[in-house]
Design a protein around this motif. Structure first.
Motif, PDB file in Angstrom:
ATOM      1  N   MET A  31       9.982  -0.314   2.695  1.00  0.00           N
ATOM      2  CA  MET A  31       8.879   0.368   2.028  1.00  0.00           C
ATOM      3  C   MET A  31       7.542  -0.146   2.559  1.00  0.00           C
ATOM      4  O   MET A  31       7.353  -1.348   2.717  1.00  0.00           O
ATOM      5  N   TYR A  32       6.635   0.789   2.829  1.00  0.00           N
ATOM      6  CA  TYR A  32       5.280   0.466   3.238  1.00  0.00           C
ATOM      7  C   TYR A  32       4.364   0.797   2.070  1.00  0.00           C
ATOM      8  O   TYR A  32       4.454   1.883   1.496  1.00  0.00           O
ATOM      9  N   LYS A  33       3.494  -0.143   1.725  1.00  0.00           N
ATOM     10  CA  LYS A  33       2.598   0.066   0.584  1.00  0.00           C
ATOM     11  C   LYS A  33       1.292  -0.659   0.800  1.00  0.00           C
ATOM     12  O   LYS A  33       1.216  -1.629   1.545  1.00  0.00           O
ATOM     13  N   ASP A  34       0.268  -0.176   0.127  1.00  0.00           N
ATOM     14  CA  ASP A  34      -1.013  -0.862   0.104  1.00  0.00           C
ATOM     15  C   ASP A  34      -0.838  -2.140  -0.717  1.00  0.00           C
ATOM     16  O   ASP A  34      -0.189  -2.115  -1.762  1.00  0.00           O
ATOM     17  N   CYS A  37      -1.443  -1.925  -4.671  1.00  0.00           N
ATOM     18  CA  CYS A  37      -0.799  -0.907  -5.508  1.00  0.00           C
ATOM     19  C   CYS A  37       0.363  -1.513  -6.297  1.00  0.00           C
ATOM     20  O   CYS A  37       1.337  -1.968  -5.715  1.00  0.00           O
ATOM     21  N   CYS A  40       3.846   0.907  -6.858  1.00  0.00           N
ATOM     22  CA  CYS A  40       4.799   0.877  -5.743  1.00  0.00           C
ATOM     23  C   CYS A  40       5.865  -0.196  -5.984  1.00  0.00           C
ATOM     24  O   CYS A  40       7.044   0.026  -5.710  1.00  0.00           O
ATOM     25  N   ASP A  41       5.439  -1.335  -6.503  1.00  0.00           N
ATOM     26  CA  ASP A  41       6.395  -2.406  -6.801  1.00  0.00           C
ATOM     27  C   ASP A  41       7.345  -1.970  -7.911  1.00  0.00           C
ATOM     28  O   ASP A  41       8.546  -2.265  -7.863  1.00  0.00           O
ATOM     29  N   ILE A  57       9.621  -4.982   1.720  1.00  0.00           N
ATOM     30  CA  ILE A  57       8.289  -4.428   1.476  1.00  0.00           C
ATOM     31  C   ILE A  57       7.331  -4.912   2.551  1.00  0.00           C
ATOM     32  O   ILE A  57       7.192  -6.111   2.774  1.00  0.00           O
ATOM     33  N   GLN A  59       3.441  -4.822   3.476  1.00  0.00           N
ATOM     34  CA  GLN A  59       2.073  -4.559   3.009  1.00  0.00           C
ATOM     35  C   GLN A  59       1.285  -3.967   4.180  1.00  0.00           C
ATOM     36  O   GLN A  59       1.329  -4.506   5.283  1.00  0.00           O
ATOM     37  N   MET A  63      -2.378   2.943   5.122  1.00  0.00           N
ATOM     38  CA  MET A  63      -1.238   3.794   4.789  1.00  0.00           C
ATOM     39  C   MET A  63      -1.326   5.178   5.439  1.00  0.00           C
ATOM     40  O   MET A  63      -0.295   5.801   5.690  1.00  0.00           O
ATOM     41  N   CYS A  79       1.468   7.375  -2.702  1.00  0.00           N
ATOM     42  CA  CYS A  79       0.934   6.029  -2.448  1.00  0.00           C
ATOM     43  C   CYS A  79       1.800   5.158  -1.544  1.00  0.00           C
ATOM     44  O   CYS A  79       1.282   4.263  -0.890  1.00  0.00           O
ATOM     45  N   HIS A  80       3.103   5.362  -1.491  1.00  0.00           N
ATOM     46  CA  HIS A  80       3.953   4.523  -0.651  1.00  0.00           C
ATOM     47  C   HIS A  80       4.919   5.385   0.156  1.00  0.00           C
ATOM     48  O   HIS A  80       5.194   6.526  -0.201  1.00  0.00           O
TER      49      HIS A  80
END
Length: 150
Positions: A31-34, A37, A40-41, A57, A59, A63, A79-80
């Protein structure tokens, strides 16, 4: 005609069920996330629990570049972004739909997405509040509704 024991009929069914859950569990989830956020978690926890999967994950503050790289259509972005066995999972997609995608592997589908951040979708729970949303399949075959939630 001789009757067969029940296990002759159940064994293929049980093997098919085991294979389906194994496909989802054996997949690699990235998973790619800001970094800022939190929802997303929460969604990653949903995937971990429902699919008994390990989620790596990454970071990433950029994005938009991740979504561009993986071909997420602009109207489907959230968002993700997750990559699972070569499929793109965008946004708050329920784990059951990820499992179905991995089982069916529909031709012409590159991924599935829940556009935006609908209240009540996995990771976006707010008590008893919810809003209808759809999971959209995308790829070479265009866009289509993969699942709907009321």
């Amino acid at each position: 005609m001789a009757s067969r024991p029940l296990h002759h009929f159940l064994a293929p069914t049980l093997l098919a069920i085991a294979a389906c859950s194994t496909a989802a569990q054996a997949a690699t989830y990235t998973m790619y996330k800001d970094p800022n956020c939190g929802c997303c978690d929460n969604w990653a926890d949903h995937v971990r629990e429902d699919l008994e999967a390990e989620v790596a994950i990454n970071q990433n503050a950029d994005m938009l570049a991740v979504k561009d790289e993986h071909g997420v259509p602009s109207q489907l972005r959230s968002c993700h972004t997750m990559i699972v066995d070569g499929f793109v999972i965008e946004g708050h997609v329920p784990a059951a739909d990820i499992e179905r995608l991995l089982e069916e592997r529909p031709e012409g589908v590159r991924g599935i997405a829940v556009p935006g951040m609908p209240i009540g979708s996995p990771g976006m729970e707010m008590g008893n509040r919810s809003q209808p949303y759809q999971v959209i399949a995308f790829g070479d075959s265009g866009l289509s509704v993969f699942a709907s939630y009321e």
